[in-house]
Structure formats: structure tokens, C-alpha cells
Design a protein around this motif. Sequence first.
Motif, mmCIF file in Angstrom:
data_model
loop_
_atom_site.group_PDB
_atom_site.id
_atom_site.type_symbol
_atom_site.label_atom_id
_atom_site.label_comp_id
_atom_site.label_asym_id
_atom_site.label_seq_id
_atom_site.Cartn_x
_atom_site.Cartn_y
_atom_site.Cartn_z
ATOM 1 N N PRO A 45 -7.210 -11.500 -33.360
ATOM 2 C CA PRO A 45 -6.076 -10.882 -32.660
ATOM 3 C C PRO A 45 -6.255 -10.939 -31.150
ATOM 4 O O PRO A 45 -7.340 -10.701 -30.628
ATOM 5 N N ILE A 46 -5.155 -11.262 -30.468
ATOM 6 C CA ILE A 46 -5.171 -11.391 -29.016
ATOM 7 C C ILE A 46 -3.948 -10.675 -28.445
ATOM 8 O O ILE A 46 -2.830 -10.906 -28.896
ATOM 9 N N ILE A 47 -4.168 -9.825 -27.468
ATOM 10 C CA ILE A 47 -3.066 -9.154 -26.790
ATOM 11 C C ILE A 47 -2.591 -10.065 -25.663
ATOM 12 O O ILE A 47 -3.344 -10.356 -24.728
ATOM 13 N N ALA A 48 -1.366 -10.537 -25.771
ATOM 14 C CA ALA A 48 -0.796 -11.441 -24.769
ATOM 15 C C ALA A 48 -0.296 -10.633 -23.576
ATOM 16 O O ALA A 48 0.007 -9.452 -23.686
ATOM 17 N N LYS A 49 -0.220 -11.284 -22.435
ATOM 18 C CA LYS A 49 0.323 -10.673 -21.219
ATOM 19 C C LYS A 49 -0.269 -9.282 -20.959
ATOM 20 O O LYS A 49 0.443 -8.324 -20.667
ATOM 21 N N SER A 50 -1.573 -9.187 -21.080
ATOM 22 C CA SER A 50 -2.216 -7.877 -20.960
ATOM 23 C C SER A 50 -2.125 -7.286 -19.559
ATOM 24 O O SER A 50 -2.434 -6.109 -19.361
ATOM 25 N N ASP A 51 -1.658 -8.072 -18.597
ATOM 26 C CA ASP A 51 -1.492 -7.549 -17.244
ATOM 27 C C ASP A 51 -0.263 -6.656 -17.125
ATOM 28 O O ASP A 51 -0.044 -6.039 -16.090
ATOM 29 N N THR A 52 0.535 -6.562 -18.188
ATOM 30 C CA THR A 52 1.740 -5.727 -18.142
ATOM 31 C C THR A 52 1.458 -4.269 -18.503
ATOM 32 O O THR A 52 2.367 -3.448 -18.470
ATOM 33 N N VAL A 53 0.203 -3.963 -18.866
ATOM 34 C CA VAL A 53 -0.188 -2.579 -19.150
ATOM 35 C C VAL A 53 -1.395 -2.228 -18.286
ATOM 36 O O VAL A 53 -2.146 -3.108 -17.867
ATOM 37 N N SER A 54 -1.585 -0.942 -18.035
ATOM 38 C CA SER A 54 -2.729 -0.511 -17.224
ATOM 39 C C SER A 54 -4.018 -0.645 -18.039
ATOM 40 O O SER A 54 -3.983 -0.794 -19.257
ATOM 41 N N LYS A 55 -5.153 -0.581 -17.359
ATOM 42 C CA LYS A 55 -6.442 -0.700 -18.047
ATOM 43 C C LYS A 55 -6.622 0.406 -19.080
ATOM 44 O O LYS A 55 -7.109 0.153 -20.176
ATOM 45 N N ALA A 100 -7.871 -9.622 -24.891
ATOM 46 C CA ALA A 100 -6.672 -9.457 -24.066
ATOM 47 C C ALA A 100 -6.652 -10.601 -23.060
ATOM 48 O O ALA A 100 -7.676 -10.896 -22.443
ATOM 49 N N VAL A 101 -5.514 -11.257 -22.938
ATOM 50 C CA VAL A 101 -5.431 -12.422 -22.057
ATOM 51 C C VAL A 101 -4.267 -12.308 -21.087
ATOM 52 O O VAL A 101 -3.286 -11.621 -21.339
ATOM 53 N N VAL A 102 -4.435 -13.007 -19.967
ATOM 54 C CA VAL A 102 -3.392 -13.164 -18.962
ATOM 55 C C VAL A 102 -3.272 -14.660 -18.723
ATOM 56 O O VAL A 102 -4.286 -15.341 -18.573
ATOM 57 N N GLY A 103 -2.074 -15.160 -18.713
ATOM 58 C CA GLY A 103 -1.901 -16.591 -18.497
ATOM 59 C C GLY A 103 -0.793 -16.868 -17.493
ATOM 60 O O GLY A 103 0.100 -16.046 -17.287
ATOM 61 N N SER A 104 -0.881 -18.026 -16.870
ATOM 62 C CA SER A 104 0.153 -18.448 -15.935
ATOM 63 C C SER A 104 0.011 -19.937 -15.689
ATOM 64 O O SER A 104 -1.087 -20.480 -15.729
ATOM 65 N N ARG A 105 1.130 -20.569 -15.428
ATOM 66 C CA ARG A 105 1.118 -21.981 -15.042
ATOM 67 C C ARG A 105 1.490 -22.136 -13.577
ATOM 68 O O ARG A 105 1.639 -23.239 -13.085
ATOM 69 N N GLU A 106 1.638 -21.033 -12.878
ATOM 70 C CA GLU A 106 2.088 -21.062 -11.487
ATOM 71 C C GLU A 106 0.930 -20.847 -10.518
ATOM 72 O O GLU A 106 0.014 -20.090 -10.799
ATOM 73 N N ASP A 107 1.020 -21.520 -9.377
ATOM 74 C CA ASP A 107 0.074 -21.290 -8.297
ATOM 75 C C ASP A 107 0.695 -20.282 -7.332
ATOM 76 O O ASP A 107 1.866 -20.381 -6.983
#
Length: 133
Positions: A45-55, A100-107
Amino acid sequence: KRDLVTNHDSRVHVCLYFLVPTGHSIRSLDLVTMKALDKKCNIIPIIAKSDTVSKSELESFKANIMKELRENDVEIYKFPTDDETVAEVNKEMNELMPFAVVGSREDVKVGETCVRGREYPWGVVEIENELHC
């Protein structure tokens, strides 16, 4: 030793199951789906977009996920700890589940440098900076 050139293995060995970061609990559909998959392949299991919640929300969410998975008898992959050469690392990996992961394709420009990340009104999340993940 397996020879993948001559022996074709078409089995699915692992399912990276991405969860929506609700911050509260797993959706019923996710539980049903994971339960159907757990006898067919290993589930991580992986939590996607984990940057959308606080630590703190993330830690609470992770604990809730593990509790719900146990309560519903959903079996997830556990890194083996019986080999002493990797036992310590694998024990730590098991404790981090769900990942928990954070991903992006943008610079994004941070100061004078460009980094891969996400820009928010309050700042930038650098996906390759361990302090941000």
C-alpha cells in the motif's frame, strides 16, 4: 538462479496499491479490492500525493490504514526479516508501511536552482528532498 531469458514468467509478483490521501481511513472500495488481490499477489500500500496532508495527519492516516487492514484480514507484503544481513533494514521498511509518496513531472525554480517538485502558495515541495517527504 532464475534465467529470465529462457524462462518466461508472466505472473504478477507485486501490486503497488495507491490510496487516496483522505486523512481519515481507507475507502470501502479499496478494502474490497485489496482483499480480492491479497491471495493473488503481494500488495504494497502506498499513499499517493502525501504532500496534501500534514505530517501529523499522515502519521494518523498510516496508523488507521494498518488498523483497518488488520481488522479486515487484508494481507500486505512484509519484507522478510529472517536473513540477518537484511533483517534490520527490512524491519525498518515494514514499520514504514504504508509508504507515502510525492511525485511531480514539473521543474520548479527555488532560488537560483530548478528542482523537480510542486509549488503551493505557502512554498515548494521538492520531491527529491528527503526532508520534504
